[in-house]
Motif scaffolding. Structure first.
Motif, PDB file in Angstrom:
ATOM      1  N   THR A   1       0.798  -1.220   0.000  1.00  0.00           N
ATOM      2  CA  THR A   1       0.000   0.000   0.000  1.00  0.00           C
ATOM      3  C   THR A   1       0.832   1.272   0.000  1.00  0.00           C
ATOM      4  O   THR A   1       0.442   2.266  -0.606  1.00  0.00           O
ATOM      5  N   THR A   2       1.958   1.258   0.700  1.00  0.00           N
ATOM      6  CA  THR A   2       2.752   2.474   0.867  1.00  0.00           C
ATOM      7  C   THR A   2       4.236   2.211   0.616  1.00  0.00           C
ATOM      8  O   THR A   2       4.691   1.065   0.571  1.00  0.00           O
ATOM      9  N   THR A   3       4.962   3.314   0.490  1.00  0.00           N
ATOM     10  CA  THR A   3       6.418   3.275   0.362  1.00  0.00           C
ATOM     11  C   THR A   3       7.025   4.220   1.396  1.00  0.00           C
ATOM     12  O   THR A   3       6.603   5.377   1.513  1.00  0.00           O
ATOM     13  N   ASP A   4       7.997   3.715   2.155  1.00  0.00           N
ATOM     14  CA  ASP A   4       8.750   4.531   3.112  1.00  0.00           C
ATOM     15  C   ASP A   4      10.140   4.792   2.543  1.00  0.00           C
ATOM     16  O   ASP A   4      10.801   3.866   2.053  1.00  0.00           O
ATOM     17  N   ILE A   5      10.580   6.052   2.610  1.00  0.00           N
ATOM     18  CA  ILE A   5      11.921   6.430   2.158  1.00  0.00           C
ATOM     19  C   ILE A   5      12.612   7.135   3.332  1.00  0.00           C
ATOM     20  O   ILE A   5      12.142   8.182   3.786  1.00  0.00           O
ATOM     21  N   VAL A   6      13.698   6.556   3.819  1.00  0.00           N
ATOM     22  CA  VAL A   6      14.370   7.090   5.011  1.00  0.00           C
ATOM     23  C   VAL A   6      15.872   7.208   4.762  1.00  0.00           C
ATOM     24  O   VAL A   6      16.576   6.196   4.681  1.00  0.00           O
ATOM     25  N   PRO A   7      16.401   8.418   4.643  1.00  0.00           N
ATOM     26  CA  PRO A   7      17.857   8.580   4.534  1.00  0.00           C
ATOM     27  C   PRO A   7      18.539   8.199   5.855  1.00  0.00           C
ATOM     28  O   PRO A   7      18.026   8.489   6.946  1.00  0.00           O
ATOM     29  N   VAL A   8      19.668   7.550   5.739  1.00  0.00           N
ATOM     30  CA  VAL A   8      20.515   7.219   6.893  1.00  0.00           C
ATOM     31  C   VAL A   8      21.857   7.898   6.660  1.00  0.00           C
ATOM     32  O   VAL A   8      22.491   7.686   5.623  1.00  0.00           O
ATOM     33  N   ILE A   9      22.278   8.736   7.608  1.00  0.00           N
ATOM     34  CA  ILE A   9      23.537   9.470   7.484  1.00  0.00           C
ATOM     35  C   ILE A   9      24.334   9.321   8.777  1.00  0.00           C
ATOM     36  O   ILE A   9      23.796   9.526   9.870  1.00  0.00           O
ATOM     37  N   ALA A  10      25.603   8.933   8.638  1.00  0.00           N
ATOM     38  CA  ALA A  10      26.496   8.760   9.791  1.00  0.00           C
ATOM     39  C   ALA A  10      25.885   7.833  10.849  1.00  0.00           C
ATOM     40  O   ALA A  10      26.010   8.072  12.044  1.00  0.00           O
ATOM     41  N   GLY A  11      25.218   6.788  10.387  1.00  0.00           N
ATOM     42  CA  GLY A  11      24.691   5.783  11.299  1.00  0.00           C
ATOM     43  C   GLY A  11      23.410   6.147  12.008  1.00  0.00           C
ATOM     44  O   GLY A  11      23.039   5.480  12.976  1.00  0.00           O
ATOM     45  N   CYS A  12      22.711   7.191  11.528  1.00  0.00           N
ATOM     46  CA  CYS A  12      21.450   7.598  12.160  1.00  0.00           C
ATOM     47  C   CYS A  12      20.393   7.905  11.092  1.00  0.00           C
ATOM     48  O   CYS A  12      20.718   8.537  10.077  1.00  0.00           O
ATOM     49  N   PRO A  13      19.145   7.502  11.321  1.00  0.00           N
ATOM     50  CA  PRO A  13      18.076   7.921  10.411  1.00  0.00           C
ATOM     51  C   PRO A  13      17.967   9.448  10.409  1.00  0.00           C
ATOM     52  O   PRO A  13      18.019  10.083  11.461  1.00  0.00           O
ATOM     53  N   GLN A  14      17.824  10.033   9.230  1.00  0.00           N
ATOM     54  CA  GLN A  14      17.798  11.497   9.107  1.00  0.00           C
ATOM     55  C   GLN A  14      16.531  11.945   8.372  1.00  0.00           C
ATOM     56  O   GLN A  14      16.597  12.627   7.357  1.00  0.00           O
ATOM     57  N   GLN A  15      15.381  11.551   8.902  1.00  0.00           N
ATOM     58  CA  GLN A  15      14.116  11.940   8.297  1.00  0.00           C
ATOM     59  C   GLN A  15      13.777  13.387   8.633  1.00  0.00           C
ATOM     60  O   GLN A  15      14.197  13.913   9.651  1.00  0.00           O
ATOM     61  N   ARG A  16      13.011  14.028   7.761  1.00  0.00           N
ATOM     62  CA  ARG A  16      12.543  15.383   8.037  1.00  0.00           C
ATOM     63  C   ARG A  16      11.252  15.358   8.843  1.00  0.00           C
ATOM     64  O   ARG A  16      10.994  16.257   9.641  1.00  0.00           O
ATOM     65  N   GLY A  17      10.410  14.372   8.613  1.00  0.00           N
ATOM     66  CA  GLY A  17       9.121  14.278   9.291  1.00  0.00           C
ATOM     67  C   GLY A  17       9.074  13.100  10.245  1.00  0.00           C
ATOM     68  O   GLY A  17       9.771  12.100  10.047  1.00  0.00           O
ATOM     69  N   ALA A  18       8.245  13.205  11.271  1.00  0.00           N
ATOM     70  CA  ALA A  18       8.066  12.111  12.218  1.00  0.00           C
ATOM     71  C   ALA A  18       6.655  11.524  12.135  1.00  0.00           C
ATOM     72  O   ALA A  18       6.471  10.314  12.204  1.00  0.00           O
ATOM     73  N   THR A  19       5.651  12.375  11.970  1.00  0.00           N
ATOM     74  CA  THR A  19       4.269  11.904  11.848  1.00  0.00           C
ATOM     75  C   THR A  19       3.962  11.558  10.392  1.00  0.00           C
ATOM     76  O   THR A  19       4.687  11.951   9.477  1.00  0.00           O
ATOM     77  N   ASP A  20       2.869  10.844  10.184  1.00  0.00           N
ATOM     78  CA  ASP A  20       2.459  10.517   8.819  1.00  0.00           C
ATOM     79  C   ASP A  20       2.281  11.782   7.980  1.00  0.00           C
ATOM     80  O   ASP A  20       2.743  11.845   6.827  1.00  0.00           O
ATOM     81  N   GLN A  21       1.620  12.774   8.545  1.00  0.00           N
ATOM     82  CA  GLN A  21       1.356  13.987   7.783  1.00  0.00           C
ATOM     83  C   GLN A  21       2.655  14.673   7.368  1.00  0.00           C
ATOM     84  O   GLN A  21       2.828  15.046   6.202  1.00  0.00           O
ATOM     85  N   ALA A  22       3.576  14.815   8.301  1.00  0.00           N
ATOM     86  CA  ALA A  22       4.847  15.465   7.991  1.00  0.00           C
ATOM     87  C   ALA A  22       5.656  14.648   6.998  1.00  0.00           C
ATOM     88  O   ALA A  22       6.266  15.189   6.070  1.00  0.00           O
ATOM     89  N   ARG A  23       5.648  13.344   7.150  1.00  0.00           N
ATOM     90  CA  ARG A  23       6.404  12.487   6.235  1.00  0.00           C
ATOM     91  C   ARG A  23       5.804  12.527   4.833  1.00  0.00           C
ATOM     92  O   ARG A  23       6.530  12.444   3.831  1.00  0.00           O
ATOM     93  N   MET A  24       4.495  12.656   4.735  1.00  0.00           N
ATOM     94  CA  MET A  24       3.860  12.796   3.424  1.00  0.00           C
ATOM     95  C   MET A  24       4.206  14.148   2.791  1.00  0.00           C
ATOM     96  O   MET A  24       4.378  14.257   1.571  1.00  0.00           O
ATOM     97  N   GLN A  25       4.356  15.182   3.621  1.00  0.00           N
ATOM     98  CA  GLN A  25       4.735  16.500   3.111  1.00  0.00           C
ATOM     99  C   GLN A  25       6.130  16.490   2.512  1.00  0.00           C
ATOM    100  O   GLN A  25       6.411  17.212   1.544  1.00  0.00           O
ATOM    101  N   TYR A  26       7.016  15.661   3.067  1.00  0.00           N
ATOM    102  CA  TYR A  26       8.398  15.609   2.597  1.00  0.00           C
ATOM    103  C   TYR A  26       8.678  14.435   1.650  1.00  0.00           C
ATOM    104  O   TYR A  26       9.834  14.164   1.322  1.00  0.00           O
ATOM    105  N   ASP A  27       7.636  13.733   1.223  1.00  0.00           N
ATOM    106  CA  ASP A  27       7.765  12.575   0.324  1.00  0.00           C
ATOM    107  C   ASP A  27       8.530  11.431   0.964  1.00  0.00           C
ATOM    108  O   ASP A  27       9.068  10.560   0.263  1.00  0.00           O
ATOM    109  N   GLU A  28       8.586  11.395   2.290  1.00  0.00           N
ATOM    110  CA  GLU A  28       9.201  10.263   2.974  1.00  0.00           C
ATOM    111  C   GLU A  28       8.211   9.123   3.152  1.00  0.00           C
ATOM    112  O   GLU A  28       8.610   7.974   3.372  1.00  0.00           O
ATOM    113  N   LEU A  29       6.937   9.431   3.058  1.00  0.00           N
ATOM    114  CA  LEU A  29       5.862   8.440   3.036  1.00  0.00           C
ATOM    115  C   LEU A  29       5.045   8.707   1.782  1.00  0.00           C
ATOM    116  O   LEU A  29       4.472   9.789   1.623  1.00  0.00           O
ATOM    117  N   VAL A  30       5.030   7.733   0.889  1.00  0.00           N
ATOM    118  CA  VAL A  30       4.314   7.873  -0.372  1.00  0.00           C
ATOM    119  C   VAL A  30       3.246   6.788  -0.431  1.00  0.00           C
ATOM    120  O   VAL A  30       3.560   5.598  -0.300  1.00  0.00           O
TER     121      VAL A  30
END
Length: 348
Positions: A142-171
């Motif tokens: 149903t969905t796709t999650d995109i999560v950058p990992v930098i220097a051994g840590c997840p570096q997402q811009r959004g935390a909630t579904d709404q924020a992650r959808m705003q940043y295309d981290e949840l499609v």
């Protein structure tokens, strides 16, 4: 089967995913159950009763969830509390994954925003322990999650579904349940461009079934018309999207049509990936980590973006290649199982 030491559960709105580890941390069981929770919690309860039969009183349990957004719940808090209660009833003691890590069931109910739809963070946290710089892409039904990992840590811009959808981290696009009309509105049919029906005549399961790419395990819901899930039936549903009838003699037209729709979905995902990379400042050399039943699309995205590909299965020791692949397809459940196992190993 070896004694089950740790179980990881991912409670989705459409599926319950379940991964079991033995005392050595090896995957010994992987399962996916259709659970249309929007129809009521009895669907989850029934699946849990069936799955828990292989466990024992000493088994440790960790769970994550996305089903708190199901239609049967008033809001996220209501969903988190109801799902957590179901898990406790079925499993006894259970830890719930949150953006702060594994927490008690009581704490989870007090922190619904931290707990709701945090399954992607479990997968990214485990991936980051194995690959310091990468982009995790988990493509499901149903969905796709995109999560950058930098220097051994997840570096997402959004935390909630709404924020992650705003940043295309949840499609909201996947390989099975997504309606075709949500992916493409115009397409060439036998070389002629036309608009398509804004009706749920066909799903992406039909597209990937026609292309022979659909994993059987994720193909567990009825077709859009309730009909057969054969090659010809899928092609017929796709033809209906173009206002046409299907004929065996014209099958190649609908195979080309399916290939075009799949390419459009890949283009959509590539645009989201590029935005996430730009937002996070990820390195041009960072590989893509593929998770979920749609990992074959992540491979294609890696090739298209000229990046290396790493399979999430590489992070999951298992008793067989088949179990390792199944665990990677159900990455959040496997991730919470591994994170819980590692925590218990440290505690002991």
């Amino acid at each position: 089967m070896n004694a089950i030491h740790t179980c990881g559960w991912d409670v989705g709105g459409a599926h319950l995913k379940f991964i079991a580890l033995d005392a050595a941390g090896m995957v010994v069981h992987a399962e996916i159950y259709p659970t249309p929770i929007w129809q009521g919690l009895h669907e989850l309860k029934q699946a849990l009763r069936q799955a828990v039969l292989i466990c024992n009183p000493a088994t440790r349990h960790a769970a994550t969830m996305t089903a708190e957004l199901a239609d049967c719940f008033t809001d996220r808090s209501d969903g988190v509390q109801a799902i957590t209660a179901c898990l406790q009833d079925a499993l006894g003691a259970v830890q719930i994954y949150s953006l702060a890590g594994l927490v008690s069931a009581q704490t989870a109910c007090q922190q619904p925003v931290q707990v709701g739809s945090a399954n992607w963070y479990a997968s990214a946290t485990l991936a980051a322990r194995h690959q310091a710089d990468a982009i995790l892409i988990d493509i499901g039904s149903t969905t796709t999650d995109i999560v950058p990992v930098i220097a051994g840590c997840p570096q997402q811009r959004g935390a909630t579904d709404q924020a992650r959808m705003q940043y295309d981290e949840l499609v909201y696009t996947g390989i099975a349940r997504t309606p075709v009309m949500a992916v493409v509105q115009r397409a060439p049919v036998a070389g002629v461009w036309q608009h398509l029906a804004a009706e749920q005549f066909a799903s992406m399961a039909d597209v990937y079934r026609v292309l022979d790419d659909l994993p059987a395990a994720v193909d567990c819901y009825p077709a859009a018309d309730g009909g057969e899930k054969t090659l010809a039936a899928s092609a017929r549903r796709l033809a209906r999207m173009a206002g046409a009838d299907y004929a065996v003699a014209r099958h190649m037209i609908w195979q080309d049509f399916a290939a075009f729709i799949a390419a459009q979905q890949q283009t959509l995902l590539l645009a989201a990936l590029q935005r996430c990379i730009a937002n996070a400042g990820a390195a041009t050399t960072a590989p893509l980590i593929g998770a979920g039943y749609g990992r074959f699309l992540v491979r294609a995205l890696a090739q298209q973006s000229q990046r290396a590909y790493i399979d999430f299965a590489d992070f999951l020791p298992a008793q067989s290649d088949e179990l390792q692949q199944a665990a990677a397809a159900n990455a959040p459940a496997a991730a919470v199982a591994r994170l819980c196992f590692e925590q218990s190993s440290r505690d002991n």
